[in-house]
Design a protein around this motif. Structure first.
Motif, PDB file in Angstrom:
ATOM      1  N   GLU A   1       0.807  -1.224   0.000  1.00 47.65           N
ATOM      2  CA  GLU A   1       0.000   0.000   0.000  1.00 47.65           C
ATOM      3  C   GLU A   1       0.842   1.276   0.000  1.00 47.65           C
ATOM      4  O   GLU A   1       0.690   2.149  -0.870  1.00 47.65           O
ATOM      5  CB  GLU A   1      -0.934  -0.016   1.206  1.00 47.65           C
ATOM      6  N   TRP A   2       1.753   1.404   0.954  1.00 51.41           N
ATOM      7  CA  TRP A   2       2.552   2.638   1.051  1.00 51.41           C
ATOM      8  C   TRP A   2       3.363   2.846  -0.224  1.00 51.41           C
ATOM      9  O   TRP A   2       3.538   3.977  -0.694  1.00 51.41           O
ATOM     10  CB  TRP A   2       3.486   2.608   2.271  1.00 51.41           C
ATOM     11  N   TYR A   3       3.840   1.729  -0.760  1.00 51.79           N
ATOM     12  CA  TYR A   3       4.742   1.787  -1.905  1.00 51.79           C
ATOM     13  C   TYR A   3       4.015   2.288  -3.161  1.00 51.79           C
ATOM     14  O   TYR A   3       4.544   3.106  -3.929  1.00 51.79           O
ATOM     15  CB  TYR A   3       5.324   0.385  -2.114  1.00 51.79           C
ATOM     16  N   LYS A   4       2.792   1.829  -3.339  1.00 56.29           N
ATOM     17  CA  LYS A   4       2.012   2.272  -4.497  1.00 56.29           C
ATOM     18  C   LYS A   4       1.621   3.742  -4.368  1.00 56.29           C
ATOM     19  O   LYS A   4       1.499   4.447  -5.351  1.00 56.29           O
ATOM     20  CB  LYS A   4       0.763   1.398  -4.674  1.00 56.29           C
ATOM     21  N   ASP A   5       1.405   4.184  -3.135  1.00 59.27           N
ATOM     22  CA  ASP A   5       1.089   5.603  -2.919  1.00 59.27           C
ATOM     23  C   ASP A   5       2.314   6.488  -3.118  1.00 59.27           C
ATOM     24  O   ASP A   5       2.199   7.626  -3.563  1.00 59.27           O
ATOM     25  CB  ASP A   5       0.554   5.823  -1.488  1.00 59.27           C
ATOM     26  N   ALA A   6       3.483   5.967  -2.786  1.00 66.51           N
ATOM     27  CA  ALA A   6       4.706   6.775  -2.750  1.00 66.51           C
ATOM     28  C   ALA A   6       5.119   7.270  -4.131  1.00 66.51           C
ATOM     29  O   ALA A   6       5.481   8.423  -4.323  1.00 66.51           O
ATOM     30  CB  ALA A   6       5.847   5.958  -2.138  1.00 66.51           C
ATOM     31  N   ARG A   7       5.118   6.358  -5.102  1.00 65.31           N
ATOM     32  CA  ARG A   7       5.354   6.667  -6.523  1.00 65.31           C
ATOM     33  C   ARG A   7       6.751   7.156  -6.902  1.00 65.31           C
ATOM     34  O   ARG A   7       7.187   6.979  -8.023  1.00 65.31           O
ATOM     35  CB  ARG A   7       4.335   7.701  -7.048  1.00 65.31           C
ATOM     36  N   PHE A   8       7.453   7.761  -5.971  1.00 63.41           N
ATOM     37  CA  PHE A   8       8.705   8.410  -6.371  1.00 63.41           C
ATOM     38  C   PHE A   8       9.777   8.150  -5.304  1.00 63.41           C
ATOM     39  O   PHE A   8       9.579   8.469  -4.132  1.00 63.41           O
ATOM     40  CB  PHE A   8       8.438   9.909  -6.511  1.00 63.41           C
ATOM     41  N   GLY A   9      10.889   7.556  -5.746  1.00 66.18           N
ATOM     42  CA  GLY A   9      11.977   7.266  -4.818  1.00 66.18           C
ATOM     43  C   GLY A   9      13.331   7.637  -5.400  1.00 66.18           C
ATOM     44  O   GLY A   9      13.458   7.957  -6.586  1.00 66.18           O
ATOM     45  N   MET A  10      14.326   7.606  -4.537  1.00 64.73           N
ATOM     46  CA  MET A  10      15.708   7.891  -4.961  1.00 64.73           C
ATOM     47  C   MET A  10      16.534   6.617  -4.881  1.00 64.73           C
ATOM     48  O   MET A  10      16.480   5.888  -3.894  1.00 64.73           O
ATOM     49  CB  MET A  10      16.340   8.959  -4.062  1.00 64.73           C
ATOM     50  N   PHE A  11      17.298   6.379  -5.946  1.00 64.32           N
ATOM     51  CA  PHE A  11      18.260   5.284  -5.990  1.00 64.32           C
ATOM     52  C   PHE A  11      19.630   5.923  -5.767  1.00 64.32           C
ATOM     53  O   PHE A  11      19.898   7.001  -6.322  1.00 64.32           O
ATOM     54  CB  PHE A  11      18.215   4.649  -7.387  1.00 64.32           C
ATOM     55  N   ILE A  12      20.473   5.310  -4.964  1.00 62.70           N
ATOM     56  CA  ILE A  12      21.822   5.845  -4.788  1.00 62.70           C
ATOM     57  C   ILE A  12      22.841   4.747  -5.083  1.00 62.70           C
ATOM     58  O   ILE A  12      22.836   3.703  -4.430  1.00 62.70           O
ATOM     59  CB  ILE A  12      22.048   6.379  -3.353  1.00 62.70           C
ATOM     60  N   HIS A  13      23.659   4.976  -6.096  1.00 58.05           N
ATOM     61  CA  HIS A  13      24.757   4.070  -6.434  1.00 58.05           C
ATOM     62  C   HIS A  13      26.056   4.690  -5.959  1.00 58.05           C
ATOM     63  O   HIS A  13      26.478   5.734  -6.457  1.00 58.05           O
ATOM     64  CB  HIS A  13      24.808   3.825  -7.949  1.00 58.05           C
ATOM     65  N   TRP A  14      26.662   4.018  -5.011  1.00 52.69           N
ATOM     66  CA  TRP A  14      27.871   4.605  -4.425  1.00 52.69           C
ATOM     67  C   TRP A  14      28.755   3.508  -3.869  1.00 52.69           C
ATOM     68  O   TRP A  14      28.277   2.558  -3.229  1.00 52.69           O
ATOM     69  CB  TRP A  14      27.467   5.571  -3.312  1.00 52.69           C
ATOM     70  N   GLY A  15      30.032   3.639  -4.124  1.00 55.86           N
ATOM     71  CA  GLY A  15      30.985   2.642  -3.641  1.00 55.86           C
ATOM     72  C   GLY A  15      32.386   3.040  -4.076  1.00 55.86           C
ATOM     73  O   GLY A  15      32.619   4.178  -4.515  1.00 55.86           O
ATOM     74  N   LEU A  16      33.302   2.077  -4.010  1.00 56.50           N
ATOM     75  CA  LEU A  16      34.702   2.356  -4.374  1.00 56.50           C
ATOM     76  C   LEU A  16      34.813   2.911  -5.791  1.00 56.50           C
ATOM     77  O   LEU A  16      35.687   3.730  -6.089  1.00 56.50           O
ATOM     78  CB  LEU A  16      35.540   1.075  -4.295  1.00 56.50           C
ATOM     79  N   TYR A  17      33.899   2.457  -6.671  1.00 61.63           N
ATOM     80  CA  TYR A  17      33.961   2.858  -8.082  1.00 61.63           C
ATOM     81  C   TYR A  17      33.776   4.362  -8.282  1.00 61.63           C
ATOM     82  O   TYR A  17      34.007   4.878  -9.371  1.00 61.63           O
ATOM     83  CB  TYR A  17      32.925   2.081  -8.906  1.00 61.63           C
ATOM     84  N   ALA A  18      33.363   5.073  -7.223  1.00 57.23           N
ATOM     85  CA  ALA A  18      33.261   6.534  -7.349  1.00 57.23           C
ATOM     86  C   ALA A  18      34.651   7.158  -7.510  1.00 57.23           C
ATOM     87  O   ALA A  18      34.774   8.271  -8.023  1.00 57.23           O
ATOM     88  CB  ALA A  18      32.547   7.125  -6.135  1.00 57.23           C
ATOM     89  N   ILE A  19      35.692   6.444  -7.065  1.00 60.29           N
ATOM     90  CA  ILE A  19      37.047   7.023  -7.168  1.00 60.29           C
ATOM     91  C   ILE A  19      37.554   7.028  -8.623  1.00 60.29           C
ATOM     92  O   ILE A  19      37.877   8.100  -9.148  1.00 60.29           O
ATOM     93  CB  ILE A  19      38.051   6.310  -6.226  1.00 60.29           C
TER      94      ILE A  19
END
Ligand code: H79
Length: 434
Positions: A14-32
């Motif tokens: 229920e909450w997830y269908k209402d939310a509709r919009f989220g942020m994905f964060i890709h972060w790790g050693l590969y940022a260097i």
């Protein structure tokens, strides 16, 4: 025998269908190295070479609260962080490996800081966890003959014990489900070739996850990643069926339905530029207005959008991404009612834009000028209680300007002196039906 419990499922979604919009964060050693999260595989870096980033890793600007705030200000309702990506590096304090952020210079458990900050902003929290592992000695590196991981010189071990790996992977999933409080989403990546379902000991894995996190929402990639929608869609749900379909870098043309034509829950994950992980050379960002349209498109087709940012090696979200988030946030402040809790309008998409719906509200997103008043089709004139600009509440009077002598049955909205500029996204009409 597994039995799919529809009531339980609807409740947890229920909450997830209402939310509709989220942020994905890709972060790790590969940022260097800053050439995307696939660098170790694509450039065939041997382990020793990649370890140089492990020794260097020291994100002095990392501030989970700043990330969480950026997400909330943009109008996002949930945030999903890469606890572990394919390179095997853990942003959490796993006791089953040394290859983790707590063993780098900074000595921090970023997953812990992340979950606390995200909850602190009142958002739902998710962790991405990949089933692959380019670091573990027992992970079988694979691929069809055209795949860059096939015969990859970076991975040379021959005597692998895959069961060993699975035990390791399951242990880590147990850790993230045990040590970080309530998780709202577990985002597994990904199945391929014959590596799917029980190859991951998926029934056992999901049983364990659900025993520790009864309400967690799980994606469908223990089963499929783009090769069909998974067993929930086929009408014969496996114990490890996903809770939502996870199209990557695409928005399904007609939403997603199961074999009976019933709408399924789905989420498009989308990058702002052309990389998930930070890429210093990639400045090809989509304009905020386009991303707003893509969000509206997802909602109008009954889905969510998970929009990615790839923070840099110091822990900062790139300035281009921050600007985009800010723009989207400005729009969301005015127009969020046309996103949260909304879904398909059940009427034909108009030429000039898109329509979302919540109850008796039809939200017309008008992207381009029509010549003269805007024809709003899909309902009868008699059904209309009133029309307002969503952003301001300003009335669009019900008057003769509605009536076009050639089309007496169609409601026309006379936007008067407010032109809809090309590429604009800020004209959203709230059509309230009786
Ligand atoms: O985490 C992000 C991707 O890294 C991950 N899923 C999203 C959420 C993902 N892993 N694999 N794939 C997506 C599909 C495979 C893409 C590839 Fe390629 C095409 C691998 C090699 C060719 C793109 C181009 C990545 C490296 C080169």
């Amino acid at each position: 025998m597994y039995r799919f419990d529809r009531t339980e499922y609807d409740k947890r979604m229920e909450w997830y269908k209402d939310a509709r919009f989220g942020m994905f964060i890709h972060w790790g050693l590969y940022a260097i190295p800053a050439r995307g999260e696939w660098i170790r595989s694509v450039e065939e870096l041997p382990k020793e070479e990649y370890m140089k980033y492990f020794r260097e890793f020291n994100p002095v600007d990392f501030d989970a609260k700043a990330w969480a705030k950026a997400a909330r200000d943009a109008g996002m309702k949930y945030v999903v962080l890469t606890a572990k990506h394919h390179d095997g590096f853990c942003l959490f304090d796993s006791k089953y490996t040394d290859f983790k952020s707590t063993n780098t210079k900074c000595g921090r458990d970023f997953v812990l800081e992340f979950v606390e900050a995200v909850r602190g902003e009142g958002l739902r929290v998710g962790l991405y966890f990949t089933l692959l592992d380019w670091y573990h000695e027992d992970y079988p590196h694979y691929g069809d003959k055209n795949h860059p991981m096939r015969n990859n010189k970076a991975y040379t071990n021959e005597n692998r014990n895959f069961d060993n790996y699975l035990t390791y992977m399951h242990n880590q999933v147990r850790e993230i489900c045990t040590n970080y409080g309530k998780l709202d989403i577990l985002w597994f990546d990904f199945s391929y070739d014959d590596m799917r379902g029980e190859k991951w000991r998926a029934t056992e894995l999901v049983d364990m996850v659900r025993s520790l996190q009864p309400e967690v929402i799980i994606d469908n990639r223990l089963e499929v990643s783009g090769e069909g929608y998974g067993s929930l869609a086929s009408g014969n749900p496996m114990p490890y069926h996903g809770d939502f379909v996870s199209p990557e870098q695409m928005i399904p043309p007609n939403g997603i339905q199961d074999v009976n034509g019933e709408d399924l829950v789905w989420e498009s994950c989308v990058t702002m530029n052309n990389n998930w992980g930070y890429c210093a050379e990639d400045h090809y960002f989509k304009p905020a207005s386009m991303l707003i349209k893509k969000l509206v498109e997802c909602v109008s087709k009954g889905g969510n959008m998970l929009l990615n940012v790839g923070p840099d090696a110091k822990g900062n979200i790139p300035i281009e991404s921050m600007e985009i988030l800010y723009e989207i946030g400005r729009w969301m402040k005015k127009n969020k009612e046309s996103i949260y809790g909304c879904s398909k309008a059940g009427i034909e998409k108009p030429d000039f834009g898109r329509v979302t719906r919540k109850g008796n509200h039809l939200y017309f997103h008008i992207y381009e000028n029509t010549i003269g008043p805007v024809p709003l089709q899909g309902f009868k004139k008699e059904e209309v209680k009133g029309i307002r600009y969503l952003a301001t509440g300003a009335e669009i009077p019900i008057s003769d300007s509605w009536v076009h002598s050639d089309y007496p049955d169609i409601v026309f909205a006379n936007l008067g002196p407010d032109p809809v500029l090309l590429d604009a996204v800020d004209t959203v009409l709230d059509v309230v039906l009786k």
